[in-house]
Design an enzyme around this catalytic site. Structure first.
Site, PDB file in Angstrom:
ATOM      1  N   CYS A   1       1.185   0.970  -4.703  1.00 16.06           N
ATOM      2  CA  CYS A   1       1.954   0.363  -3.759  1.00 16.06           C
ATOM      3  C   CYS A   1       2.163   1.260  -2.371  1.00 16.06           C
ATOM      4  O   CYS A   1       2.689   0.990  -1.437  1.00 16.06           O
ATOM      5  CB  CYS A   1       3.091  -0.050  -4.068  1.00 16.06           C
ATOM      6  SG  CYS A   1       4.369   1.248  -4.764  1.00 16.06           S
TER       7      CYS A   1
ATOM      8  N   HIS B   1      10.929   5.408  10.604  1.00 15.05           N
ATOM      9  CA  HIS B   1      11.210   4.218  10.314  1.00 15.05           C
ATOM     10  C   HIS B   1      11.063   3.122  11.249  1.00 15.05           C
ATOM     11  O   HIS B   1      10.643   2.060  10.946  1.00 15.05           O
ATOM     12  CB  HIS B   1      12.877   4.448  10.391  1.00 15.05           C
ATOM     13  CG  HIS B   1      13.537   5.416   9.526  1.00 15.05           C
ATOM     14  ND1 HIS B   1      14.541   6.044   9.729  1.00 15.05           N
ATOM     15  CD2 HIS B   1      13.096   5.675   8.310  1.00 15.05           C
ATOM     16  CE1 HIS B   1      14.704   6.888   8.704  1.00 15.05           C
ATOM     17  NE2 HIS B   1      13.778   6.502   7.817  1.00 15.05           N
TER      18      HIS B   1
ATOM     19  N   ARG C   1      12.865  -2.267  -5.240  1.00 13.90           N
ATOM     20  CA  ARG C   1      13.132  -0.801  -5.290  1.00 13.90           C
ATOM     21  C   ARG C   1      14.480  -0.366  -5.003  1.00 13.90           C
ATOM     22  O   ARG C   1      14.916  -0.743  -4.028  1.00 13.90           O
ATOM     23  CB  ARG C   1      11.991  -0.187  -4.468  1.00 13.90           C
ATOM     24  CG  ARG C   1      12.219   1.564  -4.739  1.00 13.90           C
ATOM     25  CD  ARG C   1      11.260   2.398  -4.013  1.00 13.90           C
ATOM     26  NE  ARG C   1      11.517   2.415  -2.640  1.00 13.90           N
ATOM     27  CZ  ARG C   1      10.585   2.973  -1.843  1.00 13.90           C
ATOM     28  NH1 ARG C   1       9.575   3.559  -2.102  1.00 13.90           N
ATOM     29  NH2 ARG C   1      10.964   3.163  -0.387  1.00 13.90           N
TER      30      ARG C   1
ATOM     31  N   ARG D   1       3.147  14.260   4.243  1.00 14.83           N
ATOM     32  CA  ARG D   1       2.690  13.275   4.640  1.00 14.83           C
ATOM     33  C   ARG D   1       3.117  12.987   6.167  1.00 14.83           C
ATOM     34  O   ARG D   1       2.746  12.237   7.026  1.00 14.83           O
ATOM     35  CB  ARG D   1       3.313  11.882   3.802  1.00 14.83           C
ATOM     36  CG  ARG D   1       4.611  11.899   3.788  1.00 14.83           C
ATOM     37  CD  ARG D   1       5.160  10.926   2.634  1.00 14.83           C
ATOM     38  NE  ARG D   1       5.320   9.563   3.402  1.00 14.83           N
ATOM     39  CZ  ARG D   1       5.902   8.716   2.469  1.00 14.83           C
ATOM     40  NH1 ARG D   1       6.398   8.847   1.219  1.00 14.83           N
ATOM     41  NH2 ARG D   1       6.065   7.436   2.987  1.00 14.83           N
TER      42      ARG D   1
ATOM     43  N   ARG E   1      11.419  -2.513  -0.201  1.00 12.25           N
ATOM     44  CA  ARG E   1      12.019  -1.170   0.113  1.00 12.25           C
ATOM     45  C   ARG E   1      13.610  -1.415   0.201  1.00 12.25           C
ATOM     46  O   ARG E   1      13.683  -1.762   1.762  1.00 12.25           O
ATOM     47  CB  ARG E   1      11.125  -0.370   1.073  1.00 12.25           C
ATOM     48  CG  ARG E   1       9.931   0.041   0.928  1.00 12.25           C
ATOM     49  CD  ARG E   1       9.385   0.680   2.075  1.00 12.25           C
ATOM     50  NE  ARG E   1       8.040   1.806   1.731  1.00 12.25           N
ATOM     51  CZ  ARG E   1       6.968   1.361   2.026  1.00 12.25           C
ATOM     52  NH1 ARG E   1       6.604   0.240   2.541  1.00 12.25           N
ATOM     53  NH2 ARG E   1       6.041   2.214   1.469  1.00 12.25           N
TER      54      ARG E   1
ATOM     55  N   ASN F   1       1.855   7.371  -1.291  1.00 13.51           N
ATOM     56  CA  ASN F   1       2.079   8.251  -0.192  1.00 13.51           C
ATOM     57  C   ASN F   1       2.934   9.535  -0.677  1.00 13.51           C
ATOM     58  O   ASN F   1       2.420  10.513   0.063  1.00 13.51           O
ATOM     59  CB  ASN F   1       3.153   7.474   0.737  1.00 13.51           C
ATOM     60  CG  ASN F   1       2.542   6.027   1.259  1.00 13.51           C
ATOM     61  OD1 ASN F   1       1.410   5.809   1.371  1.00 13.51           O
ATOM     62  ND2 ASN F   1       3.533   4.990   1.423  1.00 13.51           N
TER      63      ASN F   1
HETATM   64  C1  PEP Z   1       4.951   5.829  -1.721  1.00 12.55           C
HETATM   65  O1  PEP Z   1       5.510   6.849  -1.678  1.00 12.55           O
HETATM   66  O2  PEP Z   1       3.778   5.463  -1.614  1.00 12.55           O
HETATM   67  C2  PEP Z   1       5.883   4.732  -1.434  1.00 12.55           C
HETATM   68  C3  PEP Z   1       5.422   3.422  -1.578  1.00 12.55           C
HETATM   69  O3  PEP Z   1       7.279   4.989  -1.102  1.00 12.55           O
HETATM   70  P1  PEP Z   1       7.626   5.214   0.325  1.00 12.55           P
HETATM   71  O4  PEP Z   1       6.445   5.284   1.333  1.00 12.55           O
HETATM   72  O5  PEP Z   1       8.742   4.147   0.862  1.00 12.55           O
HETATM   73  O6  PEP Z   1       8.098   6.758   0.210  1.00 12.55           O
HETATM   74 MG    MG Z   2       7.669   7.277  -1.974  1.00  6.24          MG
END
Ligand code: PEP
Ligand code: MG
Length: 750
Positions: A677, A364, A507, A640, A471, A629
């Site tokens: 995104c 975060h 979202r 990730r 977000r 992501n």
């Molecule tokens: C993603 O997973 O690409 C995304 C935009 O959501 P987050 O990074 O918040 O999981």
């Molecule tokens: Mg995500």
């Protein structure tokens, strides 16, 4: 008073203090210390080895060994008995050292005539700074009390080393730690370069007088600090502001704070003649040494708590010295071991950059750093130990390089890079009102990602067409309790006000996995990323999602509303989530609230399964956004958050790109608007490849809009597609090399 045989700590410490107080070169001080210790121990030899760097120890002073060996004799950490002490951070005590396993004979020192050897680490807060050694001809084992006495003396040497008291002619060797340039190669957390001054999140506590004037006074200070510590914890508990796990931690702290053996050990150290602060640090040192050894996660956590408790005690003893009290200097670059998102946000816009010794790209804190649009370097080893508040520092978030107290030449090169970036920024500003249109007339909509109020002022200057991903969980993550509906209405309303005519895609709450709310009971799941998260929680525990949907509808108050559900893995989840929103709309209408002018309901495609959902899903969704992501981590089965595997698979890998193309083709055929995104959308070369695969909308951090637009405007997209197709047909694993060659050959702005 603790009676120790063979070495009278108090007397020796007093002599040491006098020796240290005398003016003179650092070397003379070190020499005098070795002499005093040897006399006090009735030994023929006393030597001090200090760390030259991570792997080397150097003989820096000796009484008894050959003087010409000083600054000449070096050994690796782990080598010989001295190296063993440094490596294991434990005392080594041998009656017949030359016969001991691991003994390494160093002829230049003339040590062959000495039989017994005792060495103790010179350490501070878990870091070994050197080794203190005593040797004598008589074969004897030193008693525990004598070793304890040496450890106490070693603490003083450690404190004085930290203060730079031994800085001498050979600066490298005599641990002039906080004065020389230091360089760390960390990892990229967030791009950007910055020059500024260090602001330590947890400032070093410098103990100017490690040897106490009067042990009784010190004992009273320690007692008072301990009483205050318990009172502080009690107050936190009684106030009721600590809830859930935080409360559990505080209860554990109170137990630790009353632990008899913890207190006894500190009082003993004080009685031997050291200042109360040093006694606390001595405990911290042994806690950290244990922490480095234990594997069990639970025990490590508890040791971490104990370490934190000692920190609180130190702060009480020294008087609070936090950043707030000191004020934030201009051009501050925050240096911390780790930091929570709330704490980082407290520093706000005043920071120019952040350097963390730990941290992770998906944390975060990293998200907040991105929102603040400042460079972030993570995993910068030793940085919190090397940096002092006020030191000059250069940070390159792109390469992960951090220069502390840089040489002029390094600083100059850096400034050139900063100037180049500023120049590029001016060029991007010139593009702000121009479309992201390729030479062959393909228009790509560029949006920005956000999640905090601090993001929104970037919308206009970046030139983004709207917020493609808001977000909402970030606001939940930064609080100590679930926000109330009224607060959310205000917040979302402000977001829409700030965006004006530009659309915002909200979202719904994406929590679980790495995004654990501090006030939510953490589930013990074997694989949180594959566990109960995002829409799965939203559907199973509908209360919070319902409240959030109501807040969004009310905040829209007649304006357009775009809602996107995260982590949809199958059609049914989307249908259900969508229905919940429709139900809320109906209820809100019945309750007399103004409905949004137009509601668009979309899904995030973050699991490969959704790409193969029935046509009906694509027809029902008003739009789809690829969460790259997550999608990438599930596509390659590569976490990730795991630095070991995170970058193993290229986004421009042929399989992944072809998958993106498939999704794009399907959306085109079924007329479902599609965007991307994930973070990759903000990297110009990746963004270009996505556009070539058919994507017509990308959402990224605001600072990326300019560079992505500049590249898109410079290329013929059909040509780029051809380059990718040729690379794909050639059997290459990734199209990156071919694409990069083409971009360079054509002098494209990358
Ligand atoms: C993603 O997973 O690409 C995304 C935009 O959501 P987050 O990074 O918040 O999981
Ligand atoms: Mg995500």
């Amino acid at each position: 008073m603790v009676e120790r045989t063979g070495i009278n700590s108090q007397t020796l410490l007093k002599r040491l203090r006098d020796a240290l107080a005398e003016a003179g070169e650092g070397q003379a001080r070190l020499d005098r210390i070795t002499y005093l210790i040897a006399c006090s121990m009735e030994a023929e030899v006393c030597s001090i080895y200090l760390r030259r760097d991570d792997t080397t120890l150097e003989l820096c002073a000796t009484y008894g060994l050959k003087p010409e060996a000083v600054h000449e004799t070096r050994l690796r950490v782990g080598q010989g008995l001295v190296g063993l002490v440094a490596d294991k951070a434990v005392p080594v005590n041998k009656a017949d050292a030359p016969a001991a396993r691991g003994f390494r004979y160093m002829p230049e020192t003339g040590e062959e005539v000495y039989s017994s050897f005792v060495g103790v680490p010179i350490q501070r807060l878990g870091e070994v700074l050197g080794v203190l050694v005593v040797q004598s001809k008589a074969a004897r084992i030193y008693s525990d009390d004598e070793i304890y006495g040496l450890e106490v003396v070693a603490m003083v040497i450690a404190e004085m080393t930290e203060l730079g008291a031994f800085t001498g002619p050979d600066k490298m060797a005599i641990a002039a730690q906080h004065k020389l340039p230091f360089f760390a190669k960390g990892l990229r957390g967030q791009e950007g370069v910055a020059e500024g001054v260090v602001l330590l999140h947890e400032p070093h506590i410098v103990i100017a007088n490690p040897v106490a004037d009067d042990p009784e006074v010190e004992a009273a200070r320690l007692q008072e600090a301990l009483d205050n510590l318990v009172a502080e914890i009690d107050e936190l508990l009684n106030r009721g502001s600590a809830i859930g796990e935080q409360r559990d931690v505080m209860v554990a702290y109170r137990l630790f704070a009353q632990d008899k053996s913890w207190r006894r050990r500190m009082f003993e150290t004080v009685e031997s003649g050291l200042a109360a602060e040093v006694a606390v640090e001595k405990e911290q040192t042994s806690t950290r040494t244990r922490m480095a050894r234990v594997k069990d996660a639970y025990i490590r956590e508890r040791l971490h708590d104990l370490d934190d408790l000692a920190n609180r005690l130190l702060r009480i003893l020294t008087g609070r010295d936090d950043a707030e009290a000191r004020g934030i200097p201009e051009n501050a670059i925050l240096v911390a071991r780790n930091i929570g998102p709330g704490e980082l946000l407290d520093y706000g816009k005043k920071l120019k950059g952040v350097v963390l010794e730990e941290g992770s790209v998906g944390s975060h804190a990293a998200i907040v750093a991105r929102s603040l649009a400042i460079p972030l370097v993570i995993h910068a080893k030793r940085i919190t130990r090397e940096a002092l508040s006020g030191d000059a520092i250069l940070v390159d978030g792109e390469t992960g390089l951090v220069h502390l107290r840089p040489e002029d030449t390094v600083a100059k090169a850096f400034r050139e890079k900063i100037a180049m970036q500023a120049e590029a920024q001016t060029a991007y500003e010139g593009l702000r009102d121009k479309p992201a249109e390729s030479l062959d007339g393909v228009q790509i909509a560029l949006h920005m990602n956000g999640g905090l109020m601090v993001d929104l002022p970037s919308l206009e200057p970046s030139g983004a067409e709207g917020v493609g991903l808001y977000r909402t969980e970030l606001q939940f993550l930064l609080r100590s309790r679930v926000p109330r509906r009224g607060e959310l209405v205000k917040l979302y309303s402000k977001v829409m006000d700030a965006a004006g005519e530009k659309p915002v895609v909200f979202r719904t709450l994406d929590i679980g996995s790495d995004k654990a709310l501090p006030y939510m009971k953490r589930l013990d799941e074997p694989n949180p990323a594959l566990g109960w998260r995002a829409i799965r929680i939203g559907l199973d525990r509908p209360g919070v999602m319902r409240m959030q949907l109501q807040a969004l509808i009310r905040a829209a108050n007649g304006r357009r509303l775009n809602v996107m559900f995260p982590f949809i893995a199958q059609f049914e989840e989307f249908r259900e989530a969508r229905q919940r929103l429709l139900d809320e709309l109906e209820k809100e209408a019945r309750a007399g609230h103004i409905l949004p002018a137009n509601v668009r309901i979309g899904a995030m495609l973050e699991t490969p399964s959704l790409a193969f959902a029935p046509d009906q899903f694509f027809q029902l969704a008003d739009f789809i956004s690829i969460g790259g992501n997550d999608l990438k981590q599930f596509f390659f089965a590569a976490d990730r958050e795991n630095e070991r595997v995170r970058q193993r698979y290229d986004t421009l890998n042929v399989s992944f790109l072809s998958f993106i193309e498939q999704i794009s083709d399907r959306c085109l055929r079924l007329s479902t608007p599609l965007s991307f995104c994930g973070e990759d959308a903000g990297r110009p070369v990746e963004a270009l490849a996505f556009a070539a695969m058919g994507l017509r909308a990308l959402s990224m951090r605001p600072a990326s809009v300019g560079p992505v637009k500049r590249l898109l405007r410079a290329v013929n997209l059909a040509e780029v597609r051809e380059v990718i197709n040729v690379a794909r047909a050639s059997g290459e694993q990734s199209v990156r090399p071919a694409l990069m060659d083409w971009l360079r050959e054509n002098r494209m702005p990358i």
